[in-house]
Design an enzyme around this catalytic site. Structure first.
Site, short mmCIF file in Angstrom:
data_model
loop_
_atom_site.label_atom_id
_atom_site.label_comp_id
_atom_site.label_asym_id
_atom_site.label_seq_id
_atom_site.Cartn_x
_atom_site.Cartn_y
_atom_site.Cartn_z
N HIS A 1 0.88 -1.17 0.00
CA HIS A 1 0.00 0.00 0.00
C HIS A 1 0.92 1.23 0.00
O HIS A 1 1.67 1.44 0.94
CB HIS A 1 -0.91 0.01 1.22
CG HIS A 1 -1.88 -1.13 1.24
ND1 HIS A 1 -2.29 -1.76 2.39
CD2 HIS A 1 -2.53 -1.77 0.23
CE1 HIS A 1 -3.14 -2.72 2.10
NE2 HIS A 1 -3.30 -2.75 0.78
N GLU B 1 1.57 3.60 2.97
CA GLU B 1 2.12 3.05 4.21
C GLU B 1 3.64 2.98 4.03
O GLU B 1 4.21 1.94 3.73
CB GLU B 1 1.50 1.68 4.49
CG GLU B 1 -0.01 1.77 4.69
CD GLU B 1 -0.71 0.42 4.74
OE1 GLU B 1 0.00 -0.60 4.86
OE2 GLU B 1 -1.95 0.39 4.65
N GLU C 1 2.08 -4.96 10.91
CA GLU C 1 1.62 -3.57 11.00
C GLU C 1 2.52 -2.87 12.01
O GLU C 1 2.47 -3.15 13.20
CB GLU C 1 0.16 -3.52 11.44
CG GLU C 1 -0.81 -4.27 10.55
CD GLU C 1 -1.26 -3.48 9.34
OE1 GLU C 1 -0.89 -2.27 9.26
OE2 GLU C 1 -1.97 -4.03 8.50
N HIS D 1 3.43 -3.31 6.72
CA HIS D 1 2.30 -2.38 6.53
C HIS D 1 2.32 -1.33 7.65
O HIS D 1 3.20 -1.33 8.51
CB HIS D 1 0.98 -3.15 6.55
CG HIS D 1 0.76 -4.01 5.34
ND1 HIS D 1 -0.19 -3.74 4.39
CD2 HIS D 1 1.38 -5.14 4.92
CE1 HIS D 1 -0.16 -4.67 3.44
NE2 HIS D 1 0.79 -5.54 3.74
#
Length: 830
Positions: free
Chosen positions: A441, A444, A671, A579
């Site tokens: 993404h 990110e 994450e 991420h």
């Protein structure tokens, strides 16, 4: 000025003496004499008042000069130390102090002038009033101190009014002040305006600012409390819970406010606002004022030119709007006071505050900055800078670094990979291959910057003799892909850290979410399991990609196809996708069965995936902390910063699931931060948060079993299947006959099988220490059917199974034998 003061002290007593003598030699009528006496007393009192006022002004002037001198000294000291922001504050302090000193000199001069001409200003009513206009000019000029008297801004904010002309001495004074101002502007590199010095965000979005630092005039409910007013904070699917997407006031009037305590004196330079995150309603503020205070008792509005500034707010819910202060303000508290809001919505906002804490006024309650001992490039890189940075690392460490491309993005940008190994470009038998992928993404971006830092760290520490780094480089082939979606990353970079919002750059330029773009192999596997076809009629690993997926009609991004080809080319054993936007490690499966929104969906290797996730989370400075603040609305403390991906939310077509089912590679999603695009000022701390976890996770590729499968003549056997009893997921050998099977410590029954060879089963052990245990296999070739079985019946099923061109020939052959009830059959186990 000193001459005027001397004359005042000399002439005033003489004037009083003359008045007394004249009154004795020239008697006048009673009323007139009484008036003169009263005037004399008033004049004496006025002179005393003026003397006292002069002493006050002179004392203030001296204090201002001392303050200016101190400010200049501090500024010079900070410049010498290279602290740019603090030196700017000192310079501004000098400028403000010098302006006040000049204004003080003007006031003193006016007062002396007024005192020396007191007899003219306070003439009896029957005397000609020839200087009243001049007195009004001086009073008018004094009321305008702080503004430019030559412009003459009046109390009406809609326009300007021409002022009376000034005397020659006053014009000279203002000319000197104007020349001094121009000189300062020239020194600072500006002709007419002060250079803007924007500070980084204080950290409302990244959780550096605590919930207790917020307060508001009112809140609609607990889920819309002040601490929810953080930029880009997300709400759940349901409005009305305890974790909503903004601060909203209870009342709808212009007296509502949200306040932030910076915990120490801070130079505030701007504010960024955003509407409420909600899929059911629309709320945002369209205009607001800003207040500042040091004690929360007295507040000062932000002004320019002597008037309150009304800042323009938002036009929708998600697009951030930044307003920068032309004149930065030093204070501890900042308050946002909405004045207008969307007519169909409520008074709600999210925000970020730009500010530079003044270190010399640090408070014990203030947050301590975390610094790294590693000399790395802590900044954001666009595509060109990233490519150049990777080239620099390769040139610095040519013995262990290699750059290659795996394909191109939709807009033609190459997907560059940095390989780091003691023998780059070569797969060494027995050495596992590892990968990190960032920037799937594009917005990110933290993962991209961390991988660039990791390249630099591995390069420098390898040559410095770091044993930990040396082990990783000498025994692992590491592949680092910092930007899988360079088009989206570039779009987010152009907009900037705080203004890219929550979604700009997430998708590629075709509008495809790359993490939902891989082939859905889960559904194929689960359907085969329901029909009892696994593993004999349908594989439990290396599931082939459906034919339709490879057609031109399939909406598959070029970035996705490039990564799939990369997966198939290299025998990756372990990997992770980096991420941002949360603080958790998720492990497969990412997709829930039956397309449920969320449901616990474990893999056959669930225990080892839990270990992998825990290895990263427990090494992170904040991720596994059960008392840490949630980023948005999900609480991951029960799993200590880990969660099954499908149990969090279902993600069909994820790279993790595809990697597990289509290749040998185990992969998780990491994450790494609540803030997808943290400002450059926070990259150093984020590196310290993630450095050890990144290294620890690479180490996990050396757990479990490893070995080589050969025939009796020492020829390696590629595509041999390694089966672990009790684990319904197999792996295969690479082109050099080597394999890696990630397992937790324990004792396992392991079988190796390949088409045309007898199967071989043995017991293998996995220890607790880092370092995979060796478990090799030697398979003997099958000469004919009779060497496998001795039959007392029909052999059709056996022959048919044996001739099938699949990787499961041996397994299917065994099943055929069992189905024919061959009691005298002997399956060779070595």
């Amino acid at each position: 000025m000193y001459i005027l003061r001397l004359l005042a002290h000399t002439l005033a007593p003489m004037l009083l003496f003359l008045v007394g003598v004249l009154s004795m030699h020239f008697p006048v009528e009673g009323n007139t004499m009484s008036a003169l006496s009263d005037w004399e007393n008033e004049m004496k009192q006025e002179i005393e008042n003026l003397k006292e006022r002069e002493r006050t002004w002179l004392q203030e002037w001296e204090n201002i000069v001392v303050t200016a001198s101190y400010g200049r000294t501090m500024g010079q000291k900070e410049v010498k130390d290279g602290r740019e922001d603090l030196s700017l504050v000192a310079q501004e302090s000098v400028e403000r102090s010098e302006t006040r000193a000049t204004n003080a000199r003007v006031n003193v001069s006016d007062d002396i002038y007024k005192r020396d001409n007191l007899s003219t200003f306070r003439q009896p009513i029957n005397q000609p009033n020839v200087t009243v206009e001049r007195a009004r000019e001086v009073e008018h000029m004094k009321s305008d101190i702080g503004n430019d008297p030559l412009k003459g801004k009046d109390e009406n904010p809609k326009g300007y009014q021409k002022r009376p002309s000034l005397s020659k001495s006053e014009r000279i004074l203002h000319a000197l002040r104007k020349a001094s101002s121009k000189k300062k502007n020239i020194i600072s590199g500006k002709k007419s305006r002060r250079q803007k010095h924007e500070c980084p965000p204080l950290g409302l979005e990244s959780m550096r600012v605590k919930d207790t630092q917020f307060i508001a005039s009112s809140s609609k409910r607990i889920g819309l409390a002040p601490y929810r007013g953080r930029l880009n904070i997300q709400s759940g699917l349901n409005d009305g819970d305890d974790f909503d997407g903004a601060w909203c006031s209870l009342f709808y009037d212009i007296y509502q406010w949200i306040q932030l305590d910076a915990l120490q004196l801070t130079k505030f330079t701007g504010v960024i606002t955003q509407g409420r995150n909600s899929i059911w309603s629309s709320h945002w503020v369209t205009k607001y004022r800003v207040y500042f205070s040091n004690d929360t008792l007295s507040w000062k509005t932000y002004q320019e030119g002597g008037y309150d500034v009304y800042f323009s707010g938002n036009k929708d819910q998600e697009t951030p709007v930044q307003n920068t202060f032309t004149n930065p303000v030093v204070a501890r508290f900042i308050r946002i006071n909405p004045q207008n809001w969307y007519h169909n919505g409520s008074l709600c906002l999210r925000m970020e505050v730009l500010g530079c804490p003044l270190k010399e006024y640090s408070s014990p309650a203030a947050r301590k900055e975390i610094r790294s001992a590693d000399q790395l490039d802590f900044k954001h890189h666009n595509y060109k800078e990233m490519r150049k940075f990777m080239q620099v690392i390769r040139d610095e460490c040519p013995d262990i670094a290699r750059i290659y491309s795996i394909g191109k993005s939709y807009q033609g940008r190459k997907l560059y990979v940095m390989e780091m190994s003691d023998n780059p470009g070569v797969h060494e038998p027995g050495e596992p291959e590892f990968r990190y992928v960032a920037g799937m993404h594009g917005n990110e971006v933290l993962g991209k910057e961390l991988l660039l830092n990791l390249m630099q760290f591995l390069c420098h520490h390898y040559y410095a003799g770091d044993t930990h780094v040396g082990f990783l480089i000498n025994h692992t082939r590491i592949h680092l892909l910092p930007s899988m979606n360079p088009d989206g990353s570039e779009a987010a970079y152009i907009k900037g850290s705080e203004l890219s919002g929550w979604a700009l750059g997430r998708w590629n330029q075709q509008g495809i979410d790359l993490n939902h773009n891989f082939a859905d192999l889960n559904s194929l596997l689960w359907k085969a399991e329901e029909e009892n076809k696994v593993p004999h009629d349908f594989p439990n690993h290396y599931i082939p990609v459906p034919g339709w997926y490879n057609t031109d009609k399939a909406l598959v991004a070029p970035e996705t196809r490039a990564v799939i080809a990369w997966m198939e080319k290299f025998p990756f054993v372990l990997g992770a996708s980096l991420h941002g936007g949360e603080l958790v490690v998720t492990y497969p499966y990412d997709m829930a069965r039956d397309w449920a929104p969320s449901a616990l969906t474990p893999t056959p290797d669930n225990n080892f995936f839990k270990w992998l996730a825990t290895a990263y989370a427990s090494s992170h400075r904040n991720m596994a902390d059960p008392h840490r603040r949630m980023c948005h609305y999900d609480d991951f403390s029960p799993g200590r910063g880990t969660v099954n991906g499908a149990a969090w939310h279902t993600v069909p077509g994820s790279m993790n699931d595809f990697s597990y089912l289509h290749t040998n590679c185990f992969e998780v999603t990491i994450e790494q931060s609540c803030d997808k695009f943290p400002p450059a000022s926070e990259l150093e701390e984020e590196w310290e948060n993630n450095k050890q976890p990144l290294l620890t996770f690479i180490e996990q590729v050396h757990r479990g079993l490893t070995g080589i499968v050969q025939d009796e003549h020492d020829n390696v056997i590629a595509n041999a299947v390694i089966v672990v009893d009790g684990h319904n997921h197999d792996v295969r050998t690479a082109a050099d006959g080597d394999y890696w099977r990630l397992l937790n410590p324990g004792e396992y029954i392991v079988t190796a099988m390949a088409t045309g060879f007898h199967i071989h089963t043995r017991v293998c052990y996995v220890g607790f220490m880092v370092g995979a245990n060796q478990c090799d296999f030697v398979l003997s070739k099958v000469q004919n059917l009779t060497s496998l079985v001795t039959l007392h019946g029909d052999t059709k099923n056996i022959a048919a199974s044996f001739e099938r061109k699949t990787s499961y020939t041996i397994s299917m052959l065994e099943q055929s034998v069992l189905n024919n009830n061959c009691s005298n059959t002997q399956i060779t186990l070595m």
